[in-house]
Design a protein around this motif. Sequence first.
Motif, mmCIF file in Angstrom:
data_model
loop_
_atom_site.group_PDB
_atom_site.id
_atom_site.type_symbol
_atom_site.label_atom_id
_atom_site.label_comp_id
_atom_site.label_asym_id
_atom_site.label_seq_id
_atom_site.Cartn_x
_atom_site.Cartn_y
_atom_site.Cartn_z
ATOM 1 N N THR A 1 -33.227 12.913 1.078
ATOM 2 C CA THR A 1 -34.220 13.905 0.629
ATOM 3 C C THR A 1 -34.109 15.217 1.394
ATOM 4 N N ASN B 1 -31.554 0.852 1.409
ATOM 5 C CA ASN B 1 -32.798 1.624 1.475
ATOM 6 C C ASN B 1 -33.143 1.992 2.910
ATOM 7 N N ASP C 1 -33.048 5.704 4.775
ATOM 8 C CA ASP C 1 -34.304 6.138 5.383
ATOM 9 C C ASP C 1 -34.120 6.440 6.869
ATOM 10 N N ASN C 2 -33.249 5.681 7.542
ATOM 11 C CA ASN C 2 -32.942 5.973 8.943
ATOM 12 C C ASN C 2 -32.414 7.394 9.094
ATOM 13 N N VAL D 1 -32.834 9.974 6.965
ATOM 14 C CA VAL D 1 -33.901 10.934 6.657
ATOM 15 C C VAL D 1 -34.851 11.075 7.832
ATOM 16 N N LYS D 2 -35.231 9.940 8.419
ATOM 17 C CA LYS D 2 -36.157 9.984 9.552
ATOM 18 C C LYS D 2 -35.534 10.705 10.745
ATOM 19 N N GLN E 1 -36.487 6.171 14.272
ATOM 20 C CA GLN E 1 -36.538 4.909 13.535
ATOM 21 C C GLN E 1 -35.253 4.110 13.702
#
Length: 328
Positions: free
Chosen positions: A32, A309, A313-314, A316-317, A324
């Motif tokens: 994102t 997933n 997400d790791n 993005v964080k 994370q």
Amino acid sequence: MPITSSSLPSKPTVIFLDVGTIPEQIKVPNLTFEHQWQQFDFTNEEQIIERIHAADIVITNKVKLSAEVLAYAPNLRLIAVAATGTNNIDLDYCRENNIAVSNVQGYATRSVPEHTIAMMFALKRNLVGYHQDIAAGVWQQQKQFCFFTHSISDVAGSTMGVIGSGSLGKAVAKLAEAIGMQVIFSERKGAKTCRAGYVAFEQVLAQADVLTLHCPLTETTTNLISQPELQAMKANAILINVGRGGLVNEHDLIEALKSQQISGAGCDVFTQEPADESNPLIANMDLPNLILTPHVAWGSDSSIQALYNILMDNIVKFQQGSRQNRVV
């Protein structure tokens, strides 16, 4: 200086070195934030430096990133491991050179335990041996509605010894208890005292009807199970390794199977992957008491989707400044 999202350019280059380890049917979540994406099905040792040279973020499952190759990636700020194990990453170099490392945990707590239990049932009931006998015409020779060329053992009421008490080891134990097994967790090899809830390593070897490995591969766990440990096990015991190949001395395991020191073994992992005919497990895969699978215990569709997933997400964080699932 601390690793923060400001360490990355506004449009970082993200490179996945071995995307071929993710099946095509898995839906890829989008990052994102603006980025440049490159992916390769497979990266061999000679290709690593060229491919990571301009990377800000590298994704790897099993490609080895040593200090020697990481030195050629001056922009690298994050290695996102698409797995739990990080033994393919030089973590000391990353700490010293301000490179963050994240991994993915808890994604295969259904897949790995189910694979373990499947191997256990197949070995205890000698399914491979009977399949081979039918193929060889033994049934026709016997002229009976059934035949018994291999022993068949019930699992309920037997003892499972678990080495490794993380999320996977505990999930395997839960399934084993549900089918009527007694479960004992092993204390670390060489420990002088036992923690509450653990049994001495040597005692687990002696008591287990099924010994299953779910611990990481480290200097202290390399060849955790070799000839002395196999000799200490019951003659009717089976060994299951879905952890890491180096946990078991493969030559000693084959000798133990051939000499009937133990009853059977299931291996999903190998010292070198992919394994070839030089590997003693591959060279003896026609043994009726040996089951081999190609490092797929983790690989149910639902588990891989969960992994992907979490992996994305790791990243993005990290871009947002979060720690994370950070290993470094």
